[in-house]
Design an enzyme around this catalytic site. Structure first.
Site: not given
Ligand code: SF4
Ligand code: SF4
Ligand code: SF4
Ligand code: FES
Lengths: 641, 168
Positions: A312, A339, A359, A398, A401, A406, A556
């Site tokens: 990044e 992130c 990013s 998550k 995610e 992909e 987080c």
């Protein structure tokens, strides 16, 4: 720890009268600035406007609450917090009664106890669920109250069959409205704290329920899977999707090589599930526990956090080069971090036209997954098909995610299961392992080496801090000019923080950055992110270079998979633990991580942002938009009213 | 006519428009009432667009629409009979009238009855306590309903569009 009251106050769109009352310092010289009230015979001096609940807390008198939450604006809907105020005919809700005169208050009396017990009984009347089979058994505010107020039978009866179907459509959040007590904490979380607006109370009277737009499955509305509503729900009505069963199966299967990566935040919080004080870091004991459960290897997500900084950071420097040295107007700046999967889905829904600012670097979790099934598998001669890659995360998003289609650049599903802190604690308990009293053990090689920079990713401002530590040194050859590498300007709890750093005496290849003032911004909680994005859309951030966004309040460590309860003080303690652990480490800069160096020498030979790293460590985004496509589901528009 | 929410569109630097709403949320209800009056119901599209105009979330609009009995989120039958269920009405026997209506409309346990173009609902007080039992039929107030009137009303409703004289 300065708590973050300001956070809730600034993000709330509630009318001023309903917002959290601020107490603050009593100004001695202000006329009528302070008042002495009498609570259960104890004199308490409070600032004008303090609520009875807050005044009682000052002298350690506990008043039960349900709809009140320290992060949220007032609702005053549950009435469990009622108290007697002299000269008031009826009982008063203490959480929403501001003190404006010298009053006498009683917080317990037969009348109050009866009222509270009746309220609980009424809630239980419609509460369908068994505590034994409930995710919140032993950590449920309703259950605790039922015990405290001596509920021994169902005075008003008890519902015999579920009224609602469970909504299990989402990858992250399960809703069972049969257990809901309509406190609306989730609604206030989702709308005020997160500005997502997936949940609201619909219908009226006895038919009221918490639902989504047009009663759609949660997966089909704008929910970003942040799980903040779970953390604030007093009951088991909301829970995260638990993948433990699949993981147990993989552990039992001798053919499978089961590895786990552990993120920085769970280790600073999982102790709470075992009765330790918030802010107790148990990193090395946790490693032991994980090994005892039966995982083959325990690795550190900090390693890929370091890798994220390299990728990044390089991406940012390349963008800056194009923009400043190349005068290329098409370069999208400021660059925004990617992130936090909750944040990524947020921007995909609400600012799809701005995805170019994100990013392209994957999150540390996904980078880890990709590397585990490629580099790691090759080096150790393991068939990637046999690797089961688990991640321990503080985060419910998550789970979504790792399911994104992909996310399979290794040729396999990069991360098989995303496990939250709460769920791993459950697995440890199931094995009868006493976490607080375990011996210490280290992470396994080679993916277990992470720096302190990777560790501070867990706190809001951490990615920025790690990036500054590395980028400054790469560009100037000197260590970033902060005492003991504490990048204080980006630390803190305010919702949006700004900082700038002037770059001087650069190395030869970074000459174009000479004298440039690097402007950065940090936001946490998507309500704050929304403000930042609105500024960006209006062109106010054209001179900014890098923005860190974390979807969850506190970063987080306040994630939707962390131990419940949550609150400003608990998050503060966890953040402190993370910074303390960072300072105890020798390795505190991402680019100095020896395994990171090694992987660029052996594997990603073109360096950061090269071809292979682009394939494995970078990703793309989907412009989702916020329009909710109702036709997609069977449950179309109801007959209304 | 309902005053519409004034929406300002701001053009930002890359040529896109962002919508800035300078209306307060208290105007939400009048706007929704306007849509309801004009179209007979508030469609999915209307709800999402209204949310956009006010800078709030669609689920918040849905919440308001489902809360108020006179706002509906989907197309309904042509005629609506709303029986008042406030205390004076109950005492005057609105329950019995409701049963009569259900019988006449052949409604069984909440399932739609024989007449697909008539729906039966309850409403809170409509200010007709002096003429209880009362109902609101397609926006018209009807008082002193007797079981005998019920069949008559249903027969007329099922036949033709309404005029005031139908229940006078
Ligand atoms: S929500 Fe609480 S009271 Fe209800 S079943 Fe679960 S633990 Fe028991
Ligand atoms: S997970 Fe986050 S976005 Fe989804 S409903 Fe809960 S608070 Fe809202
Ligand atoms: S789902 Fe939980 S937080 Fe939301 S209203 Fe119900 S009990 Fe409260
Ligand atoms: S806690 Fe005071 S009304 Fe709910």
């Amino acid at each position: 720890m300065a708590d973050n009251k300001a956070f809730a106050r600034e993000t709330s769109r509630a009318p001023v009268s309903q917002r959290r009352q601020e107490t603050g310092e009593i100004k001695k010289d202000a006329i009528g600035g302070d008042i002495t009230v009498n609570i259960d015979g104890i004199a308490v001096k409070v600032a004008m406007g303090t609520t009875i609940l807050e005044a009682a807390r000052m002298v350690n008198i506990k008043i039960p609450t349900l709809c009140q939450h320290d992060d949220l604006c007032l609702a005053g809907v549950c009435r469990i917090c009622v108290v007697e105020v002299d000269n008031e005919r009826t009982l008063q809700a203490s959480c929403s009664y501001p003190i404006f005169g010298p009053i006498n208050i009683r917080t317990y009396s037969p009348r109050i106890r009866r009222a509270r017990r009746n309220i609980i009984q009424l809630l239980l009347r419609n509460h369908y669920g068994e505590c034994y089979s409930c995710a919140r058994n032993n950590n449920c505010e309703l259950q605790v109250l039922a015990k405290e107020y001596g509920v021994t039978s169902y005075k008003f009866g008890h519902i015999k069959a579920p009224r609602y179907d469970k909504d299990q459509s989402s990858y992250a959040v399960e809703r069972d409205m049969n257990k809901c007590i309509l406190c609306r904490r989730c609604v206030r979380t989702c709308i005020d704290l997160q500005e997502v607006g997936a949940l609201e109370a619909v219908h009226r009277g006895a038919g009221t329920k918490i639902s989504t737009y047009m009663d759609m499955p949660l997966n089909d509305v704008v929910c970003i899977n942040c799980g903040q509503c779970i953390n604030r729900c007093p009951t088991g009505a909301l829970k995260a999707k638990d993948p433990a069963e699949g993981i147990w199966k993989a552990i039992e299967d001798a053919k499978k090589h089961v590895i786990i990566q552990t993120a920085p935040s769970p280790r600073a919080a999982i102790g709470e599930e075992f009765g330790l004080k918030p802010g107790t870091s148990v990193t090395k004991k946790l490693n032991t526990a994980i090994k005892r459960i039966g995982f083959d290897k325990v690795f550190d997500t900090n390693f890929t956090a370091d890798l994220t900084i390299m990728e990044e950071g390089t991406e940012l420097l390349l963008r800056l080069k194009k923009a400043i040295a190349g005068k290329d107007k098409s370069v999208r700046l400021p660059q925004i971090t990617s992130c936090s999967p909750g944040w990524v889905k947020f921007i995909e829904h609400f600012y799809p036209g701005r995805l170019g600012h994100l990013s392209t670097a994957k999150s540390p979790q996904q980078m880890f997954g990709a590397i585990a099934k490629t580099w790691y598998a090759e080096r150790n001669n393991i068939d990637p098909a046999d690797i089961v890659s688990v991640s321990l995360m503080p985060c419910s998003a998550k789970k979504f995610e790792c399911q994104r289609p992909e996310m399979n650049s290794s040729g396999y599903k990069d991360v098989d299961y995303a496990l939250t802190t709460r769920e791993l604690a459950g697995m440890i308990k199931e094995c009868g392992i006493d976490l607080p009293n375990l011996p210490l053990s280290d992470f396994d090689d080679p993916l277990g080496t992470g720096s302190g920079a990777g560790l501070v990713f867990g706190a809001t401002g951490g990615v920025m801090e790690a990036a500054i530590r590395t980028a400054y040194e790469l560009v100037t050859g000197r260590e970033a000019p902060f005492e003991n590498l504490r990048v204080m300007p980006v630390r803190g709890v305010e919702g949006i923080r700004k900082a700038q750093i002037i770059i001087k005496d650069t190395l030869e290849q970074w000459k174009f950055l000479e004298g440039v003032t690097l402007k950065v911004m940090v936001a946490h909680g998507t309500a704050n992110a929304k403000k930042v994005m609105d500024m960006l859309c209006e062109g106010q951030l054209d001179d900014y270079h890098f923005i860190e966004v974390m979807a969850c309040p506190g970063g987080c460590i306040g994630g939707g998979g962390q131990p419940i309860p949550t609150g400003p003080d608990i998050r503060g303690a966890r953040i402190k633990a993370i910074y303390a652990e960072d300072e105890s480490l020798v390795l505190r800069k991402s680019h100095e991580n020896p395994v990171v160096k090694q992987i660029y020498e052996q594997y990603f030979k073109e360096g950061p942002c090269g071809h292979l790293s682009h394939k494995l460590l970078h990703t793309g985004y989907t412009a989702r938009g916020k329009w909710i496509n109702v036709k997609k589901t069977k449950r179309g528009p109801g007959s209304g009213s | 006519m309902v005053k519409q929410c004034a929406v300002t569109k701001k053009t930002v630097k890359d040529g896109k428009e962002i919508i800035v709403c300078d209306e307060t949320r208290s105007k939400l209800l009048p706007v929704l009432q306007g849509i309801q009056q004009k179209k007979g119901y508030i469609s999915d599209k209307d709800m999402q667009e209204t949310a956009d105009r006010f800078g709030i979330h669609p689920v918040e609009v849905y919440s308001v629409v489902t809360f108020y009995a006179f706002l509906t989120s989907g197309p309904k039958a042509r005629h609506t009979i709303r029986i008042s269920n406030c205390m004076p009405n109950i005492m005057a026997g609105s329950g019995k009238i409701q049963k009569e209506f259900e019988k006449a409309l052949k409604i069984k346990k909440g399932r739609p009855g024989k007449y697909k173009n008539i729906v039966l609902e309850e409403t809170g007080c409509i200010g007709m306590c002096d003429q209880a039992p009362a109902a609101l039929i397609d926006g018209e107030l009807v008082g002193n309903i007797t079981p005998k009137d019920v069949k008559d009303i249903v027969r007329r409703l099922s036949k033709k569009p309404l005029t005031r004289r139908d229940y006078a």
